[in-house]
Design a protein around this motif. Structure first.
Motif, PDB file in Angstrom:
ATOM      1  N   ASN A  70       0.684  -1.420   0.026  1.00 16.07           N
ATOM      2  CA  ASN A  70       0.258  -0.067   0.217  1.00 16.07           C
ATOM      3  C   ASN A  70       0.771   1.097   0.106  1.00 16.07           C
ATOM      4  O   ASN A  70       1.369   1.576   1.094  1.00 16.07           O
ATOM      5  N   VAL A  72       0.656   4.349  -0.333  1.00 14.99           N
ATOM      6  CA  VAL A  72       0.347   5.738   0.633  1.00 14.99           C
ATOM      7  C   VAL A  72      -0.033   5.494   2.228  1.00 14.99           C
ATOM      8  O   VAL A  72       0.483   5.629   2.930  1.00 14.99           O
ATOM      9  N   THR A  73      -1.835   4.413   1.742  1.00 14.22           N
ATOM     10  CA  THR A  73      -2.177   4.106   3.725  1.00 14.22           C
ATOM     11  C   THR A  73      -0.619   3.331   3.900  1.00 14.22           C
ATOM     12  O   THR A  73      -0.534   3.006   5.410  1.00 14.22           O
ATOM     13  N   GLY A  74       0.611   2.300   3.727  1.00 13.32           N
ATOM     14  CA  GLY A  74       0.995   1.508   4.305  1.00 13.32           C
ATOM     15  C   GLY A  74       2.525   2.655   4.896  1.00 13.32           C
ATOM     16  O   GLY A  74       3.365   2.217   5.378  1.00 13.32           O
ATOM     17  N   THR A  75       2.895   3.810   4.651  1.00 13.55           N
ATOM     18  CA  THR A  75       3.455   4.634   5.228  1.00 13.55           C
ATOM     19  C   THR A  75       3.541   4.664   6.740  1.00 13.55           C
ATOM     20  O   THR A  75       4.476   4.910   6.815  1.00 13.55           O
ATOM     21  N   LEU A  76       2.210   4.834   7.189  1.00  9.40           N
ATOM     22  CA  LEU A  76       2.077   4.648   8.739  1.00  9.40           C
ATOM     23  C   LEU A  76       1.882   3.957   9.409  1.00  9.40           C
ATOM     24  O   LEU A  76       1.574   2.090   8.947  1.00  9.40           O
ATOM     25  N   GLN A  83      -4.223  -2.913  14.775  1.00  6.53           N
ATOM     26  CA  GLN A  83      -3.722  -3.074  14.041  1.00  6.53           C
ATOM     27  C   GLN A  83      -3.179  -3.686  14.126  1.00  6.53           C
ATOM     28  O   GLN A  83      -2.564  -4.580  13.242  1.00  6.53           O
TER      29      GLN A  83
END
Length: 378
Positions: A70, A72-76, A83
């Motif tokens: 991911n 974009v979402t995998g950045t965090l 989670q």
């Protein structure tokens, strides 16, 4: 009419000949060259960190801990227990967990997760630093003619590296796999060194005024440059072979030196069928080829160093001295890695010195082409 003989101390360039013009990179704002070099140096440092963290990710078997891509979402990273549990559940469905890490606790999972997350995060940072720098210089009109396409190509390679990274990880998520495919790991590491080498070359080009470099190239040593080019190519092959060794843990297969299992050749060197599989999957064969190529690198490094001894330029000679010294250190580390069965601290030091050696060879090659001319005082 006969031409009057020149004195050996006479200046070759006639006084009525126009002076060498500044190169395109020197035109425009006077600080552009320095700022572009600083930007590329920051990218260089990030790529070095990426290679080292990538090596640690492989050596700790952490590369398959994140099973999704991911952008974009995998950045965090996971920010809550829910989670973390979701990420752990995804990993527990992977072949690596079933075949190698069954029974792993969530705390043990966090350890390998952070290595992979850090590796991916560094990749995102590299992409952002490239994009921010390129767009800023382009918007301000500080990219000289000929450089936009070159720097765009660098950005394309960085983007391709991200895609190859997922292609590599995806191979390790297939049924029966406990690690990524070794040849995909070799492609991934090889491209990282290509990117690092291109950045290093550009930083060297920007470290001196282009007019000076153009003038220095008239005194370049063609044979020495060719020798350094051959050494660079052979070293690149050795680095890719090292990735194949790491990909199948071949470095732990034969913890003896100079023999392999009691002989010069490893036992059952061609035991897999078809034969080509031995080049990628037979631990003895892969380690043997890596050893032999290492010896070849050492021999060629000595030959190039001997040629460099005749260089009239002190900086060039010292550059090749550094290359030969780094080769000696790297060989010693390689032997230590074999004897210690690739212990973590030895293996990662071996990879880090490979980065140093790669950059030193590129620098020596650059100086063979555009030497720094020594001037005699008085």
């Amino acid at each position: 009419m006969a031409t009057k003989p020149r004195s050996i101390f006479e200046e070759v360039q006639s006084s009525d000949r126009p002076a060498t013009q500044a190169g395109v990179i020197d035109r425009g704002r006077p600080d552009s060259r320095r700022q572009i070099r600083m930007w590329l140096t920051a990218l260089f440092a990030l790529v070095v960190a990426m290679i080292v963290v990538g090596g640690l990710t492989r050596l700790t078997d952490s590369g398959l801990s994140i099973t999704e891509w991911n952008l974009v979402t995998g950045t965090l990273p996971p920010l809550s227990e829910a989670q973390w549990q979701r990420e752990f559940d995804l990993y527990r469905a992977s072949p690596q967990y079933e075949l190698m890490n069954r029974g792993m606790t969530i705390e043990e999972f966090r350890f390998i997760y952070w290595w992979e997350w850090g590796h991916r995060f560094l990749g995102r940072v590299i992409g952002l630093v490239w994009a921010a720098g390129f767009l800023a210089f382009w918007a301000l009109g500080r990219l000289p003619p000929g450089w936009p396409l070159r720097l765009l190509g660098l950005g394309a390679l960085i983007g391709l590296q991200g895609a190859i990274g997922w292609w590599m990880v995806h191979s390790g998520l297939q049924p029966g796999m406990t690690s990524v495919a070794s040849y995909r790991l070799a492609v991934h590491l090889g491209l990282a060194f290509v990117i690092l080498g291109l950045i290093a070359w550009d930083v060297l080009r920007l470290s001196r005024p282009q007019a000076e470099i153009l003038a220095a190239r008239r005194q370049g040593e063609r044979r020495l440059f060719s020798g350094a080019t051959g050494l660079m190519h052979l070293l690149f092959l050795q680095i890719v072979l090292g990735a194949l060794v790491a990909g199948i843990d071949a470095g732990r297969a034969f913890p003896t030196w100079p023999d392999m299992g009691g002989g010069f050749l490893p036992p059952d060197m061609w035991g897999l069928t078809p034969l080509w599989r031995n080049l990628f999957e037979n631990a003895g064969t892969v380690q043997f080829i890596h050893r032999m190529t290492g010896y070849a690198v050492a021999i060629l490094a000595v030959l190039v160093w001997l040629r460099a001894r005749g260089s009239p330029h002190a900086t060039t000679r010292r550059a090749f001295d550094a290359v030969l010294g780094a080769v000696a250190v790297q060989i010693a580390l390689g032997i230590w890695a074999v004897l210690s069965q690739a212990q973590l601290h030895v293996a990662i030091t071996h990879q880090a010195v490979a980065v140093l050696l790669w950059v030193l060879v590129i620098r020596a090659r650059f100086l063979a082409r555009a030497p720094i001319v020594s001037r005699i005082a008085g």
